[in-house]
Design a protein around this motif. Structure first.
Motif, PDB file in Angstrom:
ATOM      1  N   TYR A  49       0.865  -1.183   0.000  1.00 14.36           N
ATOM      2  CA  TYR A  49       0.000   0.000   0.000  1.00 14.36           C
ATOM      3  C   TYR A  49       0.898   1.229   0.000  1.00 14.36           C
ATOM      4  O   TYR A  49       1.638   1.477   0.972  1.00 14.36           O
ATOM      5  CB  TYR A  49      -0.897   0.016   1.248  1.00 14.36           C
ATOM      6  N   GLN A  92      -8.789   1.563 -10.174  1.00 18.42           N
ATOM      7  CA  GLN A  92      -8.509   2.961 -10.490  1.00 18.42           C
ATOM      8  C   GLN A  92      -9.704   3.594 -11.203  1.00 18.42           C
ATOM      9  O   GLN A  92     -10.339   2.994 -12.072  1.00 18.42           O
ATOM     10  CB  GLN A  92      -7.270   3.056 -11.386  1.00 18.42           C
ATOM     11  N   TYR A 138      -5.702   5.959   1.009  1.00 19.98           N
ATOM     12  CA  TYR A 138      -5.440   5.730  -0.413  1.00 19.98           C
ATOM     13  C   TYR A 138      -5.071   7.013  -1.175  1.00 19.98           C
ATOM     14  O   TYR A 138      -5.236   7.078  -2.389  1.00 19.98           O
ATOM     15  CB  TYR A 138      -6.698   5.116  -1.079  1.00 19.98           C
ATOM     16  N   GLU A 174      -2.627   6.386  -3.975  1.00 17.72           N
ATOM     17  CA  GLU A 174      -3.183   5.517  -5.029  1.00 17.72           C
ATOM     18  C   GLU A 174      -4.082   6.315  -5.971  1.00 17.72           C
ATOM     19  O   GLU A 174      -4.327   5.894  -7.110  1.00 17.72           O
ATOM     20  CB  GLU A 174      -3.973   4.354  -4.425  1.00 17.72           C
TER      21      GLU A 174
END
Length: 263
Positions: free
Chosen positions: A150, A165, A235, A238
């Motif tokens: 992560y 995504q 996140y 990300e």
């Protein structure tokens, strides 16, 4: 001595003897009759006592058979026949079972009986397929046997779902027909939706915003249920994404087992 006098004495003696004998015989008969009368009275008394006792037993037995929810009234009570009692009892059982079943349906995910019935009618199994809830690449794969990296947390840990995504505002589609069982929120996933898709399979959509459904709603595969939100603090590196997971009987499984996916 005068013969006539002697004859008279004999006659008198015989007469007295006869009278005495008769009186004795009558006395014996009288005593016998008294004894017989006493025995008869005793027998009658015993029989009467027995009859009284039997009658009392019948009353007590009748009272013991009186339905517990009724008050016994010797003058006014006309209890139900056996058949009527069975019908009443059966009716109570049916009513109790109906109430119990209704409570059992309402208990399923805390939803209404109608929603519970819809969930029971769903059919999803190991051979079923799912739609993509959003189009995009998988940036963190499912893995409960090994750890995955992560970026935001800068650590390795297992992942019970997949991170797809996407971009904020993208419509999130129901991956299968199902019933919405819960809308929740936590630090890692933000706002999320749980959907029952059949046979104890649950789909979870996380990091969403503006849900268009509520708990208990039936949705069809491909129907918009929410939109992608900005990532939570778990996140940020990300980027914008949708968290998607599948569980069977509370145990997570890889969503890619049900989705056509090419690396």
């Amino acid at each position: 001595m005068d013969k006539k006098f002697i004859a008279a004495v004999v006659v008198c003696f015989v007469a007295l003897t006869a009278v005495a004998a008769g009186t004795y015989f009558l006395g014996q008969k009288s005593d016998e009759n008294i004894v017989n009368l006493r025995e008869a009275n005793s027998t009658a008394t015993t029989t009467e006592d027995k009859n009284v006792e039997a009658a009392q037993n019948v009353i007590e037995e009748t009272e013991s058979q009186t339905p517990p929810d009724r008050v016994y009234d010797p003058e006014g009570y006309q209890g139900s026949s056996e058949g009527e009692s069975e019908v009443v009892s059966a009716g109570n059982v049916v009513e109790a079972n109906t109430e119990s079943n209704a409570e059992g349906e309402d208990y399923m995910y805390g939803l209404s009986s109608e929603a519970a019935a819809q969930i029971k009618a769903l059919n999803f199994d190991a051979d079923s397929t799912l739609l993509w809830p959003v189009q995009g690449s998988i940036i963190i794969p499912y893995d409960m046997d090994n750890t995955v990296y992560y970026s935001t947390l800068n650590e390795y840990k297992t992942n019970p779902g997949i991170v797809i995504q996407s971009s904020q505002g993208t419509a999130v589609k129901a991956a299968a027909d199902g019933v919405i069982t819960m809308l929740g929120e936590d630090d890692e996933l933000g706002v999320y939706i749980n959907e029952a898709i059949g046979n104890d399979y649950i789909a979870t959509y996380g990091q969403i915003v503006n849900p268009e459904v509520e708990a208990g709603d039936y949705v069809e595969a491909g129907q918009t249920i929410a939109y992608v939100n900005a990532p939570t603090r778990y996140y940020t590196k990300e980027g914008d994404n949708l968290y998607f997971a599948i569980a069977k009987d509370g145990k997570t499984v890889d969503p890619l087992e049900f989705i056509d996916y090419e690396d």
